[in-house]
Scaffold this active site. Structure first.
Site, PDB file in Angstrom:
ATOM      1  N   GLU A  12      67.338  -3.035 -23.514  1.00  0.00           N
ATOM      2  CA  GLU A  12      67.283  -4.106 -22.547  1.00  0.00           C
ATOM      3  C   GLU A  12      67.849  -5.560 -23.378  1.00  0.00           C
ATOM      4  OE1 GLU A  12      63.691  -2.827 -20.438  1.00  0.00           O
ATOM      5  OE2 GLU A  12      63.877  -1.184 -19.859  1.00  0.00           O
ATOM      6  N   ASN A  37      70.002   1.237 -25.416  1.00  0.00           N
ATOM      7  CA  ASN A  37      69.456   1.347 -23.627  1.00  0.00           C
ATOM      8  C   ASN A  37      69.195   0.047 -22.789  1.00  0.00           C
ATOM      9  OD1 ASN A  37      68.704   3.372 -22.084  1.00  0.00           O
ATOM     10  ND2 ASN A  37      66.603   3.335 -22.162  1.00  0.00           N
ATOM     11  N   HIS A  55      66.857   3.444 -12.932  1.00  0.00           N
ATOM     12  CA  HIS A  55      66.091   3.702 -12.409  1.00  0.00           C
ATOM     13  C   HIS A  55      65.990   3.055 -11.393  1.00  0.00           C
ATOM     14  CE1 HIS A  55      63.300   3.673 -16.181  1.00  0.00           C
ATOM     15  NE2 HIS A  55      63.512   3.611 -16.170  1.00  0.00           N
ATOM     16  N   GLU A  94      66.294   7.671 -17.855  1.00  0.00           N
ATOM     17  CA  GLU A  94      65.739   7.234 -17.536  1.00  0.00           C
ATOM     18  C   GLU A  94      65.433   7.358 -15.916  1.00  0.00           C
ATOM     19  OE1 GLU A  94      63.760   3.769 -19.192  1.00  0.00           O
ATOM     20  OE2 GLU A  94      64.402   3.884 -21.362  1.00  0.00           O
ATOM     21  N   ASP A 111      64.803   7.643 -12.418  1.00  0.00           N
ATOM     22  CA  ASP A 111      63.644   8.352 -11.362  1.00  0.00           C
ATOM     23  C   ASP A 111      64.275   7.365  -9.674  1.00  0.00           C
ATOM     24  OD1 ASP A 111      62.605   5.193 -12.398  1.00  0.00           O
ATOM     25  OD2 ASP A 111      61.429   6.128 -12.939  1.00  0.00           O
TER      26      ASP A 111
HETATM   27  O1  G3I Z   1      47.034   2.765 -22.813  1.00  0.00           O
HETATM   28  C1  G3I Z   1      46.645   1.509 -21.849  1.00  0.00           C
HETATM   29  C2  G3I Z   1      45.361   2.607 -21.144  1.00  0.00           C
HETATM   30  O2  G3I Z   1      44.766   2.249 -22.990  1.00  0.00           O
HETATM   31  C3  G3I Z   1      44.739   1.132 -20.552  1.00  0.00           C
HETATM   32  O3  G3I Z   1      44.083   1.729 -19.707  1.00  0.00           O
HETATM   33  C4  G3I Z   1      46.211   0.920 -18.954  1.00  0.00           C
HETATM   34  C5  G3I Z   1      44.983   0.014 -18.605  1.00  0.00           C
HETATM   35  O4  G3I Z   1      46.873  -0.751 -17.281  1.00  0.00           O
HETATM   36  O5  G3I Z   1      47.189   0.669 -19.805  1.00  0.00           O
HETATM   37  C6  G3I Z   1      47.318   1.718 -20.376  1.00  0.00           C
HETATM   38  O6  G3I Z   1      48.492   1.295 -21.098  1.00  0.00           O
HETATM   39  C7  G3I Z   1      49.833   1.538 -20.878  1.00  0.00           C
HETATM   40  C8  G3I Z   1      50.957   2.081 -21.103  1.00  0.00           C
HETATM   41  O7  G3I Z   1      52.477   2.360 -20.136  1.00  0.00           O
HETATM   42  C9  G3I Z   1      50.312   3.272 -21.390  1.00  0.00           C
HETATM   43  O8  G3I Z   1      51.039   4.362 -20.389  1.00  0.00           O
HETATM   44  C10 G3I Z   1      50.778  -0.207 -19.784  1.00  0.00           C
HETATM   45  O9  G3I Z   1      49.319  -0.952 -19.309  1.00  0.00           O
HETATM   46  C11 G3I Z   1      51.383  -0.102 -18.888  1.00  0.00           C
HETATM   47  O10 G3I Z   1      52.046  -1.312 -19.429  1.00  0.00           O
HETATM   48  C12 G3I Z   1      52.881   0.948 -20.259  1.00  0.00           C
HETATM   49  O11 G3I Z   1      54.377   0.927 -19.067  1.00  0.00           O
HETATM   50  C13 G3I Z   1      54.951   1.579 -19.726  1.00  0.00           C
HETATM   51  C14 G3I Z   1      55.822   0.434 -20.056  1.00  0.00           C
HETATM   52  O12 G3I Z   1      57.141   1.328 -20.137  1.00  0.00           O
HETATM   53  C15 G3I Z   1      55.302  -0.870 -21.274  1.00  0.00           C
HETATM   54  O13 G3I Z   1      56.462  -1.827 -20.138  1.00  0.00           O
HETATM   55  C16 G3I Z   1      55.436   2.871 -18.985  1.00  0.00           C
HETATM   56  O14 G3I Z   1      54.186   4.102 -19.295  1.00  0.00           O
HETATM   57  C17 G3I Z   1      56.647   3.435 -19.921  1.00  0.00           C
HETATM   58  O15 G3I Z   1      56.541   4.386 -18.927  1.00  0.00           O
HETATM   59  C18 G3I Z   1      57.692   1.851 -19.716  1.00  0.00           C
HETATM   60  O16 G3I Z   1      58.977   2.562 -19.607  1.00  0.00           O
HETATM   61  C19 G3I Z   1      59.652   1.979 -20.006  1.00  0.00           C
HETATM   62  C20 G3I Z   1      60.740   2.052 -21.020  1.00  0.00           C
HETATM   63  O17 G3I Z   1      60.953   2.317 -22.140  1.00  0.00           O
HETATM   64  C21 G3I Z   1      61.650   1.268 -21.309  1.00  0.00           C
HETATM   65  N1  G3I Z   1      62.656   1.319 -19.618  1.00  0.00           N
HETATM   66  C22 G3I Z   1      62.014   0.363 -18.833  1.00  0.00           C
HETATM   67  C23 G3I Z   1      60.717   1.875 -18.431  1.00  0.00           C
HETATM   68  C24 G3I Z   1      59.859   1.416 -17.407  1.00  0.00           C
HETATM   69  O18 G3I Z   1      59.441   0.205 -17.806  1.00  0.00           O
END
Ligand code: G3I
Length: 412
Positions: free
Chosen positions: A221, A262, A298, A328, A330
């Site tokens: 990105e 990516n 997405h 990715e 969905d």
């Molecule tokens: O791990 C903490 C947890 O301890 C806490 O309780 C919880 C409360 O919100 O948050 C957890 O962290 C989250 C993390 O994912 C773990 O799953 C974050 O808040 C959350 O912002 C984070 O989001 C991830 C995101 O990237 C970050 O920007 C998504 O899971 C993940 O699917 C997403 O993936 C990205 C790709 O890497 C790149 N392309 C876009 C895609 C979607 O945004």
């Protein structure tokens, strides 16, 4: 009008890359023709030191603009435990069985946290997919939470799972500005130190998984909607030359992994995909080791890229010799007001159409969804609204989208 805009974007990205990459590429990477066409003199380029030891450069560089680095101390290569059983994929009909016959990887993003707890989910993953990608386990905040500490436990668990079930792994992600630890986002370092930090991170993570990863998302990105380069965290610290160096460091740490750019929103033909095309073409022309482009995909009902544009975009990347992965995918339902059955049927159409384009494009080698089942999708947490964007419902049962792509893979 649109055409002239696109030409302008390409020119500005080429100029930017020409000026900035030429200033950082080691001589062995730079093709003579390209270098002499750049506004920077070849002498100036030759004066720039190599990023690390190579057969052509065994003595330390005179100027240390771009430091070489080694993996952090104590990093050991990933090793699968010797006596672990390797499960044989069953012959039961599945996406992976059908995809194998079409020479395609099918995969899903996943996390060891729930695989460990949810036996049905881990069985589903192993039965249906022949590739996995860690959704968060290899992101900087997880894998390198403190300056001197790497935590490979979650990534190792996934690579082990993949090995046990005959699956390939996509590595995600080396250079991105989200999900970074505080020590990086709030860090105060000199430019030289930032360079060293990024270099050591890439060498350590890629080096740990050397030989285990089919493809790495090296850079994620980095392009704006209008096709220009984003002012990312790393751009603000290091300028655009970090892009070339990141690919080079990754290549040095693992000579066999395919190295990818990516992004999302550049799947069809638009200013962003034009910018991505210009970026990867510019990198190639500079001799930067890049093997492919990840199209995240997405999307949501009514907003998927036109099949003809997706095909044309894959085709022009094929002409550059680049692989394409749908990395990715969905398909959100939440913005449609139709009844559920209609929404699921439309979702199935979108999945089928994207896979169909991929199957028709010889350079499209992998098709992955961002999550395994609707229970584990990131979308509801992100939008604050319920959704069902994946191939399997919350209970792991196949949805119309699953049957649509099974039918397509089976040539029915
Ligand atoms: O791990 C903490 C947890 O301890 C806490 O309780 C919880 C409360 O919100 O948050 C957890 O962290 C989250 C993390 O994912 C773990 O799953 C974050 O808040 C959350 O912002 C984070 O989001 C991830 C995101 O990237 C970050 O920007 C998504 O899971 C993940 O699917 C997403 O993936 C990205 C790709 O890497 C790149 N392309 C876009 C895609 C979607 O945004």
């Amino acid at each position: 009008m649109v055409k002239s805009y696109i030409v302008k974007i390409s020119r500005s990205i080429f100029l930017c890359l020409g000026l900035l990459l030429a200033s950082c590429l080691p001589p062995r990477l730079a093709e003579p023709g390209v270098v002499s066409a750049s506004p920077v003199s070849t002498n100036a380029i030759r004066a720039i030191p190599l990023p690390s030891k190579t057969p052509e450069a065994t003595s330390p560089p005179a100027q240390a603009n771009f430091p070489s680095c080694e993996p952090a101390a104590g990093i050991l290569p990933f090793k699968i435990v010797a006596n672990q059983e390797i499960a044989q994929p069953t012959d039961a009909p599945s996406l992976r069985l059908l995809a194998k016959q079409r020479n395609l990887f099918v995969g899903a993003a996943t996390d060891p946290g729930y695989l460990h707890k949810d036996n049905a989910a881990s069985q589903l993953l192993a039965r249906e997919f022949n590739m996995l990608v860690p959704e968060v386990a290899m992101k900087w905040e997880v894998i390198h939470p403190e300056p001197e500490r790497y935590d490979f436990s979650r990534g190792d668990a996934l690579v082990t799972f993949a090995r046990q079930h005959g699956m390939a792994v996509r590595g995600h992600v080396l250079v991105w500005d989200l999900q970074m630890p505080d020590w990086v986002t709030n860090g105060k370092f000199t430019r030289q130190e930032w360079m060293q930090i990024l270099c050591t991170h890439i060498k350590s993570v890629v080096g740990h998984y050397r030989g285990q990863i089919y493809a790495w998302d090296v850079l994620n990105e980095a392009v704006n909607q209008d096709g220009t380069l984003r002012n990312t965290f790393w751009m603000s610290k290091l300028g655009p030359e970090h892009i070339a160096m990141a690919f080079q460091w990754a290549r040095e740490a693992d000579p066999t992994a395919k190295l990818f750019y990516n992004d999302n929103g550049g799947e069809g033909l638009n200013p962003k995909s034009q910018g991505i095309y210009a970026l990867v073409q510019g990198l190639q022309q500079m001799g930067v080791p890049i093997n492919g482009v990840g199209m995240q995909m997405h999307t949501s009902l009514g907003r998927a890229p036109a099949a003809s544009e997706l095909a044309a975009n894959m085709q022009r990347l094929a002409e550059l010799g680049l692989e394409v992965h749908i990395t990715e995918m969905d398909v959100r339902l939440q913005y449609s007001t139709s009844d559920l059955a209609t929404k699921l049927a439309e979702q199935a159409d979108i999945y089928r159409e994207v896979l169909s384009v991929c199957l028709s494009a010889p350079n499209c080698k992998a098709f992955l969804t961002w999550g395994l089942t609707d229970r584990y999708s990131w979308i509801p947490g992100f939008t604050g609204k319920p959704d069902a964007p994946l191939l399997f419902d919350k209970d792991g049962l196949p949805k119309p989208a699953y049957f649509a792509i099974v039918k397509l893979l089976a040539n029915q």
